[in-house]
Every structure is written in C-alpha cells, then in structure tokens.
Design a protein around this motif. Structure first.
Motif, short mmCIF file in Angstrom:
data_model
loop_
_atom_site.label_atom_id
_atom_site.label_comp_id
_atom_site.label_asym_id
_atom_site.label_seq_id
_atom_site.Cartn_x
_atom_site.Cartn_y
_atom_site.Cartn_z
N VAL A 1 -71.86 -16.90 50.10
CA VAL A 1 -73.04 -17.68 50.42
C VAL A 1 -73.85 -18.03 49.17
O VAL A 1 -74.62 -18.99 49.17
CB VAL A 1 -73.92 -16.91 51.43
N SER B 1 -78.80 -13.28 56.08
CA SER B 1 -79.49 -12.45 57.07
C SER B 1 -78.50 -11.81 58.03
O SER B 1 -78.57 -10.60 58.31
CB SER B 1 -80.51 -13.29 57.85
N PHE B 2 -77.57 -12.62 58.54
CA PHE B 2 -76.56 -12.11 59.47
C PHE B 2 -75.71 -11.03 58.83
O PHE B 2 -75.47 -9.96 59.41
CB PHE B 2 -75.69 -13.26 59.97
N CYS C 1 -67.56 -15.27 60.10
CA CYS C 1 -68.72 -14.84 60.90
C CYS C 1 -68.28 -14.49 62.32
O CYS C 1 -68.74 -13.48 62.89
CB CYS C 1 -69.77 -15.95 60.94
N TYR D 1 -78.62 -14.14 65.70
CA TYR D 1 -78.36 -14.57 64.32
C TYR D 1 -76.93 -15.11 64.18
O TYR D 1 -76.69 -16.04 63.41
CB TYR D 1 -78.58 -13.41 63.36
N THR E 1 -76.32 -18.82 62.95
CA THR E 1 -75.58 -18.95 61.69
C THR E 1 -74.39 -19.88 61.85
O THR E 1 -74.17 -20.78 61.02
CB THR E 1 -75.10 -17.57 61.22
N LEU F 1 -73.75 -23.50 60.06
CA LEU F 1 -72.54 -23.69 59.25
C LEU F 1 -71.71 -24.86 59.75
O LEU F 1 -71.17 -25.63 58.94
CB LEU F 1 -71.70 -22.41 59.27
N PHE G 1 -79.30 -17.94 56.76
CA PHE G 1 -78.77 -17.35 57.98
C PHE G 1 -77.54 -16.49 57.70
O PHE G 1 -77.38 -15.42 58.31
CB PHE G 1 -78.44 -18.44 58.99
N VAL G 2 -76.66 -16.92 56.81
CA VAL G 2 -75.47 -16.11 56.51
C VAL G 2 -75.88 -14.81 55.83
O VAL G 2 -75.37 -13.73 56.16
CB VAL G 2 -74.48 -16.90 55.63
N SER H 1 -78.08 -22.53 55.62
CA SER H 1 -76.86 -21.73 55.73
C SER H 1 -76.96 -20.48 54.88
O SER H 1 -76.56 -19.38 55.29
CB SER H 1 -75.64 -22.55 55.30
N THR I 1 -65.92 -19.76 56.35
CA THR I 1 -67.09 -18.89 56.55
C THR I 1 -67.43 -18.77 58.03
O THR I 1 -67.82 -17.68 58.50
CB THR I 1 -68.30 -19.45 55.78
N TYR J 1 -66.71 -23.77 54.12
CA TYR J 1 -67.68 -23.62 55.22
C TYR J 1 -66.95 -23.30 56.53
O TYR J 1 -67.41 -22.48 57.33
CB TYR J 1 -68.54 -24.87 55.37
#
Length: 377
Positions: free
Chosen positions: A261, A234-235, A294, A327, A331, A335, A231-232, A228, A290, A287
């Motif tokens: 994150v 990176s996104f 996203c 992504y 992500t 999550l 990916f979070v 998580s 989050t 989570y």
C-alpha cells in the motif's frame, strides 16, 4: 554573506514555504485566503480531536488497571484478567486507526488546497461525515464495553463508580461534538474553494471537453489511491493486531498488504502523470491482486475466529467481527474503484493531458506564459 547569496537563500526559503503553505505569487491566479482558512480550521479540529483521544486512552488505561486489581479483590475467574488485556489491545487498535484517520483528514485538506483539487475538496465533505460517524460508533462501543464490564464484575459499586466517572464520559462525548461542528463549516468553505479552483481546470484543458474529462478521471484516480492507502493500512493493522491478540496465528497477508500500500500510490501517480502505459497496467493489476489478498485475509481471519464463538472470548469475537467486516467491505470497494479508474486513465493516454499538465507546471514556475483562451469562442 554577499547580497547574491542572501537573495538565493531567500528564494530557497520562499520556494520551500510555497510548497508547505498556500502562498500568493505573480504566477498563480488562485486566491489563497479560503485555502488558508480551510487548512487552519482543519488543523484546529484535528488537534482538539487528538487531545481528547489521548485523554480517552489515558482514561481507558486507568480503568483497565483498576479492573485488574478489582478482579483479584473480588476473587473472579483468572481468565477474566487475560480477557481484559485482550480488550485493552482491541481498544488501543481502534484508537490507533482513529489517529490515522485524523492525520489523513489533515493531509487530505492540505493536499487539496495545495493542488487546487476541487474533486478532493468535495470528497472531504463525505470524509467529514465518516469521521463523525466513527466517533459516534466509538462512543457507543465504549458504553457497550462499560455495560459488559459491569456484568462481569457483578455490578460491584466501586467498579460502577469508576466506569461512570466524569473523565470516562467527557472525552468520548466531546469527539462527536467537534467533528459535527466541522461538517457545516467545511461545507461553506467548499463553496468558496470551488469558486477559487474552478478556473484552473478550464485553463489546463484549454476548453477541450475530452481533455477536461481526462483531467477529471486523472484526479479521480489520484483521490482513490489516497483513500485506498488509508483503508488498506487500517484493515491490515486491525486484522494483524486483533488476530495476534486473540489467536496464536501469525497473519502474513496483512504485513504484505502494509508494504504494497506504500508503493502503489507513488507508482500509480508516476504512471498516470507521465503516461507510462506498461507501468499503469502493472499498477492496475497490482490493485486487483491487492483485492484478492484482502479477500483471502478476511476469509483466513473468519476461519481462525470460529473457535471463539462458544467460549469465554465470545464477547471479544463479536466486538471485533463487525468492525473488521466493515473495513474489509469498504477497502475492497475503494480498491475496485481505484482499479477501474486506473484502467480508464491508461486507456485515455495520448489525449494531451500530460502536455497540458507540463505546461501548467512551467507556467506556475514562471517559465511559460498561460495560453490565451477566447471565452467567447
């Protein structure tokens, strides 16, 4: 320096080294040869990938600088230079994410062998394939960019020669080779590491099947928290940089995600390891929040990019959209899995896992002997 002070200093250095590199000790029954081999091979592959990625970035910087000069020489539209700068920002963003994935790759292997985590070792095999696929996609994207650039520059011979140079082709082509070679090597190392680590789970659980299942879910949650984080981050990074490069909007949600994150993995680990129910419920809730952030970030970005479907930035829009969608989906999937396993871990509190892990920690530190387990019972 007295002998006692020298001995104390030696013990501190040995303790620090034991936390960094897999080491044998009288209180550990886990072999370290294959752990060290896995760590050494991964370190070598990551260093090679980083070297070729730096080479690739240097090549792309040279290409873009040459193209900007050629745009003036060929008397092309001034908007083209601005688009070249945007494309360079996009490329650097993807390279930065790849660098992050390489560092995370090394961390995953190191953390797996240091914590004797069989589940994480198995998951690294899937991650190896993902890194290989990303390197292939990067190669295909570079070829698509070169083809599009050739068209923009009216197939000028000088531009075509530079885009087709050996430097511009060797660096991206080498990455899939190194990453693909690591896949079967680590698959073999996984068999060896699984044999080394398998006994530890049974020893901690003491043969209790319920406790063993709780132990597996505990490691599942820790693993999903790590993914998580990747990916979070990176996104959020892709979204922030790309939206800022293409629009005048200021994306606040990705900045908040990047802060959250960093906190969630530590809070989640503490909650589950110490069986803090209120904190565990809060982590699961965060989570879910989050995930909603996203989804909102993705919606906001797609709405902001609608204006670029029909103008000169269409290519940039198309180039970024698919990667961002990929992504975003990955992500939110990770999550959701982290929230679900976290909720199950909280539900499993009070089944003895905390006490079993505390005893294992004391045993490794030499403060408590391992309990006798009758394998014939």
């Amino acid at each position: 320096m007295t002998q006692e002070a020298a001995d104390a200093s030696h013990k501190r250095r040995a303790k620090l080294l034991h936390r960094i590199v897999p080491m044998t000790s009288q209180d550990s029954d886990v072999p370290v040869f294959w752990s060290r081999a896995a760590l050494a091979v991964c370190l070598l592959v990551v260093l090679l990938c980083v070297a070729f990625e730096v080479w690739l970035i240097d090549c792309e910087s040279g290409v873009h600088e040459t193209l900007k000069n050629d745009a003036i020489r060929l008397n092309l539209d001034p908007v083209l230079s601005a688009n070249l700068n945007i494309d360079l920002t996009v490329s650097f963003t993807y390279h930065a994410v790849f660098f992050l994935s390489l560092l995370f790759w090394l961390f995953l292997v190191w953390d797996a062998v240091m914590s004797f985590n069989t589940l994480q070792v198995l998951s690294i095999n899937a991650y190896n394939v993902a890194v290989f696929v990303y390197s292939i996609l990067q190669l295909l994207q570079i070829e698509a960019d070169a083809s599009n650039t050739s068209r923009m520059f009216r197939n000028d011979p000088g531009v075509l020669a530079y885009l087709g140079s050996a430097n511009c082709k060797t660096a991206p082509s080498a990455l899939p080779i190194f990453t693909s070679l690591f896949i079967p090597i680590f698959a073999y190392l996984t068999i060896k590491l699984k044999a080394d680590f398998g006994w530890r789970k049974y020893r901690i659980a003491g043969g209790d099947k319920d406790l063993e299942r709780a132990f597996v879910w505990y490691h599942n949650f820790l693993l999903l928290q790590k993914f998580s984080f990747l990916f979070v981050l990176s996104f959020g990074s892709i979204n922030s940089v790309l939206v800022t490069a293409v629009t005048d909007e200021i994306p606040f949600a990705p900045a908040i995600l990047s802060v959250v994150v960093w906190v969630l993995p530590f809070a989640g680990h503490h909650a589950v390891r110490r069986e803090r129910k209120k904190l565990g419920c809060l982590v699961v809730l965060m989570y879910l929040v989050t995930i909603a952030m996203c989804a909102y970030t993705l919606w906001f970005t797609l709405q902001s990019w609608q204006a670029f479907k029909t103008n000169e930035k269409r290519f940039t829009y198309d180039r970024m959209r698919n990667t961002l969608l990929l992504y975003a989906v990955l992500t939110m999937m990770v999550l959701c899995a982290a929230a679900g396993t976290g909720a199950f871990c909280v539900w499993s509190f009070g089944r003895g896992l905390k006490n079993a892990l505390d005893k294992e920690r004391l045993r490794v530190q030499g403060e408590q002997k391992a309990q006798h387990i009758d394998l014939d019972a």
